[in-house]
Scaffold this motif. Sequence first.
Motif, mmCIF file in Angstrom:
data_model
loop_
_atom_site.group_PDB
_atom_site.id
_atom_site.type_symbol
_atom_site.label_atom_id
_atom_site.label_comp_id
_atom_site.label_asym_id
_atom_site.label_seq_id
_atom_site.Cartn_x
_atom_site.Cartn_y
_atom_site.Cartn_z
ATOM 1 N N PHE A 153 -16.999 7.550 13.108
ATOM 2 C CA PHE A 153 -15.525 7.827 12.991
ATOM 3 C C PHE A 153 -14.625 6.828 12.681
ATOM 4 C CE2 PHE A 153 -11.228 8.553 15.140
ATOM 5 C CZ PHE A 153 -10.810 9.730 14.712
ATOM 6 N N GLU A 154 -15.153 5.633 13.242
ATOM 7 C CA GLU A 154 -14.500 4.395 12.837
ATOM 8 C C GLU A 154 -14.587 3.997 11.312
ATOM 9 O OE1 GLU A 154 -15.695 4.839 15.496
ATOM 10 O OE2 GLU A 154 -14.254 4.934 17.023
ATOM 11 N N PHE A 155 -15.927 3.810 11.100
ATOM 12 C CA PHE A 155 -16.059 3.165 9.751
ATOM 13 C C PHE A 155 -17.050 3.843 8.909
ATOM 14 C CE2 PHE A 155 -16.391 -0.080 13.401
ATOM 15 C CZ PHE A 155 -15.608 -1.054 12.821
ATOM 16 N N ALA A 156 -17.179 5.361 8.857
ATOM 17 C CA ALA A 156 -17.709 6.214 7.936
ATOM 18 C C ALA A 156 -16.502 6.590 6.796
ATOM 19 C CB ALA A 156 -18.334 7.351 8.461
ATOM 20 N N PRO A 157 -16.701 5.993 5.694
ATOM 21 C CA PRO A 157 -15.490 6.680 4.620
ATOM 22 C C PRO A 157 -15.719 7.977 4.374
ATOM 23 C CG PRO A 157 -17.180 5.173 3.577
ATOM 24 C CD PRO A 157 -17.571 5.144 5.118
ATOM 25 N N THR A 158 -14.471 8.819 4.519
ATOM 26 C CA THR A 158 -14.492 10.088 4.230
ATOM 27 C C THR A 158 -13.413 10.617 3.270
ATOM 28 O OG1 THR A 158 -13.139 10.578 6.132
ATOM 29 C CG2 THR A 158 -15.517 10.957 6.204
ATOM 30 N N GLY A 159 -12.770 9.603 2.842
ATOM 31 C CA GLY A 159 -11.646 9.873 1.734
ATOM 32 C C GLY A 159 -11.792 8.738 0.689
ATOM 33 N N GLY A 160 -10.765 9.072 -0.466
ATOM 34 C CA GLY A 160 -10.998 8.253 -1.635
ATOM 35 C C GLY A 160 -9.704 7.185 -1.734
ATOM 36 N N CYS A 161 -10.170 6.134 -2.345
ATOM 37 C CA CYS A 161 -9.414 5.081 -2.613
ATOM 38 C C CYS A 161 -8.012 5.280 -3.132
ATOM 39 C CB CYS A 161 -9.686 3.908 -3.225
ATOM 40 S SG CYS A 161 -11.194 3.102 -2.100
ATOM 41 N N GLY A 162 -6.814 5.185 -2.629
ATOM 42 C CA GLY A 162 -5.678 5.294 -3.500
ATOM 43 C C GLY A 162 -5.212 6.623 -3.366
ATOM 44 N N GLU A 163 -5.789 7.511 -2.622
ATOM 45 C CA GLU A 163 -5.125 9.014 -2.717
ATOM 46 C C GLU A 163 -4.148 9.389 -1.846
ATOM 47 O OE1 GLU A 163 -9.488 11.411 -3.316
ATOM 48 O OE2 GLU A 163 -8.761 11.548 -1.345
ATOM 49 N N ASP A 164 -3.673 8.357 -1.009
ATOM 50 C CA ASP A 164 -2.705 8.447 0.162
ATOM 51 C C ASP A 164 -1.299 8.435 -0.526
ATOM 52 O OD1 ASP A 164 -3.356 5.694 0.449
ATOM 53 O OD2 ASP A 164 -1.458 5.696 1.198
ATOM 54 N N ASP A 165 -0.263 9.279 -0.064
ATOM 55 C CA ASP A 165 1.094 9.013 -0.536
ATOM 56 C C ASP A 165 1.964 8.512 0.478
ATOM 57 O OD1 ASP A 165 0.702 10.138 -2.946
ATOM 58 O OD2 ASP A 165 0.643 12.197 -2.119
ATOM 59 N N TRP A 166 1.338 7.888 1.425
ATOM 60 C CA TRP A 166 2.254 7.558 2.662
ATOM 61 C C TRP A 166 2.967 6.048 2.270
ATOM 62 C CZ3 TRP A 166 2.558 2.795 5.188
ATOM 63 C CH2 TRP A 166 3.319 2.727 6.372
ATOM 64 N N THR A 167 4.331 6.103 2.362
ATOM 65 C CA THR A 167 4.954 4.563 2.131
ATOM 66 C C THR A 167 6.216 4.479 3.298
ATOM 67 O OG1 THR A 167 6.809 6.006 0.910
ATOM 68 C CG2 THR A 167 4.619 4.829 -0.536
ATOM 69 N N LEU A 168 6.450 3.465 3.526
ATOM 70 C CA LEU A 168 7.477 3.188 4.201
ATOM 71 C C LEU A 168 8.255 1.860 3.617
ATOM 72 C CD1 LEU A 168 8.771 3.387 7.320
ATOM 73 C CD2 LEU A 168 7.304 1.604 7.909
ATOM 74 N N GLY A 214 9.419 1.887 0.787
ATOM 75 C CA GLY A 214 8.850 1.612 -0.822
ATOM 76 C C GLY A 214 7.491 0.971 -0.799
ATOM 77 N N MET A 215 6.924 0.411 0.380
ATOM 78 C CA MET A 215 5.490 -0.189 0.263
ATOM 79 C C MET A 215 4.542 0.863 1.049
ATOM 80 S SD MET A 215 6.372 -3.987 1.083
ATOM 81 C CE MET A 215 7.342 -3.729 2.793
ATOM 82 N N ASN A 216 3.179 0.895 0.448
ATOM 83 C CA ASN A 216 2.234 1.504 0.947
ATOM 84 C C ASN A 216 1.378 0.730 2.042
ATOM 85 O OD1 ASN A 216 0.291 0.095 -0.598
ATOM 86 N ND2 ASN A 216 1.002 1.307 -2.474
ATOM 87 N N MET A 217 0.351 1.627 2.391
ATOM 88 C CA MET A 217 -0.618 0.824 3.400
ATOM 89 C C MET A 217 -1.051 -0.466 3.062
ATOM 90 S SD MET A 217 -3.632 2.412 5.312
ATOM 91 C CE MET A 217 -2.969 4.090 5.279
ATOM 92 N N ALA A 218 -1.698 -0.661 1.872
ATOM 93 C CA ALA A 218 -2.051 -1.796 1.318
ATOM 94 C C ALA A 218 -1.198 -2.795 1.311
ATOM 95 C CB ALA A 218 -2.725 -1.121 -0.114
#
Length: 211
Positions: free
Chosen positions: A157-172, A174-178
């Motif tokens: 649940f914590e360490f198995a990747p299930t999504g694609g890099c850069g797919e998210d649209d979350w911003t706060l 003007g900056m994203n999670m990265a």
Amino acid sequence: MSLQQRLKEFWRQFKATPADSLTHMQDHRPIWLVMVGGALFLILSAIFYFQLFLAMDPCELCVYIRFSQCCIVLAGLIILIDPRNHILKFLGLLLAWYAVIQGWMWSVELMKIHDAAHMVVDETMDFFAAAGDAAGSACSTDPRFPLNLPLDEWLPFEFAPTGGCGEDDWTLLGMNMAHYCIIAYTVFMVCLAPLTFGWVRSLKKLLPLKK
């Protein structure tokens, strides 16, 4: 003495003798508890807010970044055993520096992929939307953690990747999670550097004085 008075006294002493204050600070547990707490906050935010509340699946780089934050927690716990033990301090600082540098590099890599995936070619075209999953395909669902640790099998649940890099649209703001991860690791570096200086300075006291 109240907390406000303690802070004022600390600041007065720090201004008077900054090097001695850093040497004293890194020899006690509170500052390392702050480091552990900061890294734990990032891990728990990723799991409970992004993964569970916003249903954002972690990508390969996301779980690597999460791994580096766990290393920071472990480094702090090693030092907290006995902050005055130089062997434990060396091992803890070594692990902490590895984690913040590696985490910063993974965050920069994620930022580049995210920016490329969301690059607007023209006013009506979103590159990521046009490319579909192609942008995220740079990430693997078969992670390779340092020392070949099978963390994705031990704690999927914590360490198995299930999504694609850069797919998210979350911003706060003007900056994203990265972007926020880069800021967090930069703060860790800025705080860790003077503490490392204070520890190295404390080692000089162990050396015999030349006549």
